[in-house]
Write a protein that holds these residues in place. Structure first.
Motif, PDB file in Angstrom:
ATOM      1  N   SER A 141       0.841  -1.195   0.000  1.00  0.00           N
ATOM      2  CA  SER A 141       0.000   0.000   0.000  1.00  0.00           C
ATOM      3  C   SER A 141       0.881   1.252   0.000  1.00  0.00           C
ATOM      4  O   SER A 141       2.066   1.199   0.359  1.00  0.00           O
ATOM      5  N   TYR A 142       0.266   2.361  -0.383  1.00  0.00           N
ATOM      6  CA  TYR A 142       0.982   3.641  -0.321  1.00  0.00           C
ATOM      7  C   TYR A 142       1.394   3.955   1.114  1.00  0.00           C
ATOM      8  O   TYR A 142       2.326   4.729   1.357  1.00  0.00           O
ATOM      9  N   ARG A 143       0.717   3.330   2.082  1.00  0.00           N
ATOM     10  CA  ARG A 143       1.078   3.543   3.484  1.00  0.00           C
ATOM     11  C   ARG A 143       2.433   2.917   3.828  1.00  0.00           C
ATOM     12  O   ARG A 143       3.038   3.259   4.852  1.00  0.00           O
ATOM     13  N   ASP A 144       2.904   1.996   3.005  1.00  0.00           N
ATOM     14  CA  ASP A 144       4.215   1.368   3.226  1.00  0.00           C
ATOM     15  C   ASP A 144       5.359   2.192   2.640  1.00  0.00           C
ATOM     16  O   ASP A 144       6.531   1.801   2.773  1.00  0.00           O
ATOM     17  N   LEU A 145       5.015   3.298   1.994  1.00  0.00           N
ATOM     18  CA  LEU A 145       6.008   4.111   1.296  1.00  0.00           C
ATOM     19  C   LEU A 145       6.167   5.482   1.958  1.00  0.00           C
ATOM     20  O   LEU A 145       5.250   5.969   2.599  1.00  0.00           O
ATOM     21  N   ASP A 182       7.752  -7.091 -10.210  1.00  0.00           N
ATOM     22  CA  ASP A 182       6.310  -6.899 -10.001  1.00  0.00           C
ATOM     23  C   ASP A 182       6.015  -6.342  -8.599  1.00  0.00           C
ATOM     24  O   ASP A 182       5.207  -6.898  -7.847  1.00  0.00           O
ATOM     25  N   VAL A 183       6.672  -5.255  -8.263  1.00  0.00           N
ATOM     26  CA  VAL A 183       6.454  -4.603  -6.967  1.00  0.00           C
ATOM     27  C   VAL A 183       5.448  -3.466  -7.185  1.00  0.00           C
ATOM     28  O   VAL A 183       5.796  -2.403  -7.711  1.00  0.00           O
ATOM     29  N   THR A 184       4.201  -3.709  -6.802  1.00  0.00           N
ATOM     30  CA  THR A 184       3.134  -2.733  -6.973  1.00  0.00           C
ATOM     31  C   THR A 184       2.574  -2.339  -5.610  1.00  0.00           C
ATOM     32  O   THR A 184       2.816  -3.003  -4.603  1.00  0.00           O
ATOM     33  N   PHE A 185       1.819  -1.243  -5.614  1.00  0.00           N
ATOM     34  CA  PHE A 185       1.187  -0.808  -4.376  1.00  0.00           C
ATOM     35  C   PHE A 185      -0.202  -0.250  -4.692  1.00  0.00           C
ATOM     36  O   PHE A 185      -0.458   0.259  -5.804  1.00  0.00           O
ATOM     37  N   ASN A 186      -1.085  -0.368  -3.721  1.00  0.00           N
ATOM     38  CA  ASN A 186      -2.402   0.259  -3.834  1.00  0.00           C
ATOM     39  C   ASN A 186      -2.247   1.744  -3.550  1.00  0.00           C
ATOM     40  O   ASN A 186      -1.793   2.125  -2.468  1.00  0.00           O
ATOM     41  N   THR A 187      -2.611   2.562  -4.521  1.00  0.00           N
ATOM     42  CA  THR A 187      -2.468   4.005  -4.348  1.00  0.00           C
ATOM     43  C   THR A 187      -3.563   4.531  -3.427  1.00  0.00           C
ATOM     44  O   THR A 187      -4.458   3.798  -2.991  1.00  0.00           O
ATOM     45  N   SER A 188      -3.488   5.837  -3.153  1.00  0.00           N
ATOM     46  CA  SER A 188      -4.500   6.458  -2.293  1.00  0.00           C
ATOM     47  C   SER A 188      -5.849   6.567  -3.003  1.00  0.00           C
ATOM     48  O   SER A 188      -6.867   6.851  -2.376  1.00  0.00           O
ATOM     49  N   GLY A 229      -8.872   1.352  -5.657  1.00  0.00           N
ATOM     50  CA  GLY A 229      -8.923   0.493  -6.832  1.00  0.00           C
ATOM     51  C   GLY A 229      -7.811   0.709  -7.838  1.00  0.00           C
ATOM     52  O   GLY A 229      -7.757   0.011  -8.849  1.00  0.00           O
ATOM     53  N   VAL A 230      -6.914   1.639  -7.570  1.00  0.00           N
ATOM     54  CA  VAL A 230      -5.824   1.941  -8.508  1.00  0.00           C
ATOM     55  C   VAL A 230      -4.503   1.440  -7.925  1.00  0.00           C
ATOM     56  O   VAL A 230      -4.156   1.741  -6.789  1.00  0.00           O
ATOM     57  N   THR A 231      -3.782   0.650  -8.713  1.00  0.00           N
ATOM     58  CA  THR A 231      -2.454   0.188  -8.313  1.00  0.00           C
ATOM     59  C   THR A 231      -1.403   0.740  -9.276  1.00  0.00           C
ATOM     60  O   THR A 231      -1.714   1.122 -10.413  1.00  0.00           O
ATOM     61  N   ASP A 232      -0.173   0.773  -8.816  1.00  0.00           N
ATOM     62  CA  ASP A 232       0.922   1.274  -9.650  1.00  0.00           C
ATOM     63  C   ASP A 232       2.216   0.606  -9.204  1.00  0.00           C
ATOM     64  O   ASP A 232       2.313   0.100  -8.087  1.00  0.00           O
ATOM     65  N   HIS A 233       3.205   0.597 -10.084  1.00  0.00           N
ATOM     66  CA  HIS A 233       4.539   0.146  -9.701  1.00  0.00           C
ATOM     67  C   HIS A 233       5.239   1.276  -8.949  1.00  0.00           C
ATOM     68  O   HIS A 233       5.076   2.446  -9.271  1.00  0.00           O
TER      69      HIS A 233
END
Length: 521
Positions: A163-167, A278-284, A287-291
């Motif tokens: 998740s974006y919370r991990d970044l 394939d390191v992706t995260f759920n953005t804020s 339903g949208v993910t990104d690398h």
């Protein structure tokens, strides 16, 4: 009170004669820089007791003096990394071979330098009496001895980031790596070396790029303020980028012979490794993910080579006070037995006071060795400040001092301001060493208007940094490297506006950058 200026007249002359005799008797002489710069470098490493070659070709043993300098670098840099939000971790020495093939440009950049492990057990051949791989221990998948850790770290980042919370995620490790170099030289290029490598993951390209620039600024600070090495900060050309990076930032130092030495790099990796692993995260946005976007950055024990070739001289190692293995040597002098205890007591008290201030102090009370021989030894080992203490000094409540970088000898009162006085002396030594190196960098950085001008200078034996307008072109860059052995060290970050309306000094086409060319280690 504080600094006491005085000389010792005839004693100084006797001391010089003693040093000359010591040198003349010494069978372990230092080759002069003028005679053979490469041999001089190896001699300085040897007499400074920094490192020596090991039984394994291309790999070195770092001795306590060398390790102490690396420890000082590591301590300072580790604190800076933590201040920037980094946390230390450790990753395996071995990497599955398949990991390295996931990022095509990365594997191409390191393929020729990789050491491969294929078996996990040996056996004794009864016929040859030699140890050999046990056929039954062949690994299902060969392992690479890490040349760098991007692949194994990005495999783990894939587990840790969701998740974006991990970044942002900012991880650093202090480790050894193996790159199987064919032509090796202690510290400068070895098959195994020590370094720190930082790896980060971010939500956006802008944030990742800012991090990469932040860390190259940290490396600039390390070089300038700790190692007293002036550097030019810039961006690598595409040909010189780190394998797998979209942009590489660098700090380039100039050695005393005018050659360049890359002294730290920081890479904006884009999403290349994130996509490969394939390191992706759920953005804020639901339903949208990104690398994720990435950086990596590091400096190595190569900095030891930079330090040696920036500051040392024909007398041996010369070390900036902030990173010297021994910052102060106190040499005890007495002739009569009844003077010994008085001198030792005063010297030990002075050493204790300096150590409490944080200085690395060596108390030299060896007997059966002339003072001149001791001075000669500490000079060769690069100790920034030598203090001499004899009966007369104890009577006066002072020490007699000599700086490794030269200048008149002087006295310091061992009074209530003693530690402050030493601080002042050491700060001035540090600054003078930087200023001397900075003048060299400035004097030997010169603009050229044509390729012919640069080539003629290099062919005549002139060295330094050549600054020229340049149109980015891999083929032309390769031709220059082949023709005159000079490479683009960087595009200086503070001079790119100067390229506007200029023509490339090689192709004559409109310039895209200002570039620094030099021969390099």
């Amino acid at each position: 009170m504080g600094k006491l200026e005085f000389s010792r007249g005839p004693r100084c002359a006797r001391l010089h004669a003693t040093q000359q005799k010591t040198s003349a008797k010494d069978g372990d002489a230092i080759t002069t820089r003028e005679k053979d710069y490469s041999e001089w470098y190896l001699d300085v490493v040897r007499v400074g007791e920094l490192a020596e070659s090991s039984p394994v070709r291309g790999m070195m043993v770092i001795k306590p003096n060398g390790m102490a300098i690396w420890d000082a670098i590591r301590e300072y840099l580790d604190a800076k990394i933590k201040q920037s939000g980094g946390r230390n971790a450790y990753f395996p020495l071995m990497i599955p071979q398949s990991f390295l093939t996931k990022e095509a440009e990365h594997v191409e950049g390191f393929a020729t330098e990789c050491a491969l492990v294929t078996h996990h057990r040996l056996r004794l051949n009864p016929e040859t009496k030699q140890m050999e791989p046990d056929p039954d221990s062949k690994l299902d998948e060969p392992l690479i001895v890490r040349p760098t850790s991007e692949t194994i770290i990005w495999h783990m980042f894939g587990r840790w980031i969701g998740s974006y919370r991990d970044l942002p995620l900012c991880i650093n490790q202090w480790a050894n790596v193996v790159r199987w170099e064919m032509r090796t030289r202690l510290f400068l290029r070895t098959a195994e070396f020590l370094w720190q490598e930082g790896h980060t993951a971010h939500e956006s390209a802008e944030e990742a790029r800012e991090k990469a620039i932040e860390m190259i600024d940290v490396y600039e600070d390390l070089c300038v303020n700790q190692l007293a090495i002036p550097v030019i900060k810039g961006i690598k050309s595409p040909m010189e980028r780190f394998a797998g990076a979209e942009e590489t930032y660098t700090v380039e130092a100039m050695m005393q012979n005018g050659w360049a030495l890359q002294s730290g790099t920081s890479h904006f990796l884009g999403q290349n490794f994130a996509k490969a692993f394939d390191v992706t995260f759920n953005t804020s946005v639901e339903g949208v993910t990104d690398h994720v976007w990435a950086t990596s950055w590091g400096v190595s024990t190569r900095l030891m080579g930079a330090l040696i070739m920036t500051h040392s001289d024909d007398s041996g190692l010369c070390c900036p006070p902030k990173v010297a293995a021994i910052q102060i040597a106190i040499v005890c002098i007495w002739k009569k037995a009844d003077q010994k205890q008085t001198v030792l007591s005063a010297a030990k008290d002075a050493a204790a006071r300096l150590r409490s201030r944080g200085y690395r102090v060596e108390l030299d009370d060896r007997e059966g060795m002339r003072p001149g021989a001791k001075y000669y030894e500490w000079e060769r080992k690069g100790v920034p400040l030598r203090m001499e203490m004899g009966p007369r000094d104890v009577e006066k409540g002072s020490v007699f001092c000599a700086r490794r970088i030269g200048g008149p000898k002087f006295g310091l009162a061992v009074d209530e301001n003693f530690e402050d006085s030493v601080d002042d002396v050491m700060d001035k030594i540090q600054q003078e060493m930087y200023s001397t190196a900075k003048r060299r960098l400035d004097d030997w950085t010169k603009p050229v208007s044509s390729y012919e001008e640069m080539k003629a200078a290099l062919d005549s034996g002139e060295t330094g940094f050549f600054v020229a307008p340049w149109k980015e072109d891999d083929d032309n860059e390769d031709k220059i490297k082949e023709d005159c052995k000079a490479t683009i060290r960087c595009y200086p970050m503070d001079s790119q506006a100067e390229a506007e309306d200029k023509l490339c000094f090689y192709s004559g086409e409109p310039a895209t950058h200002m570039a620094i060319f030099a021969r390099a280690y």
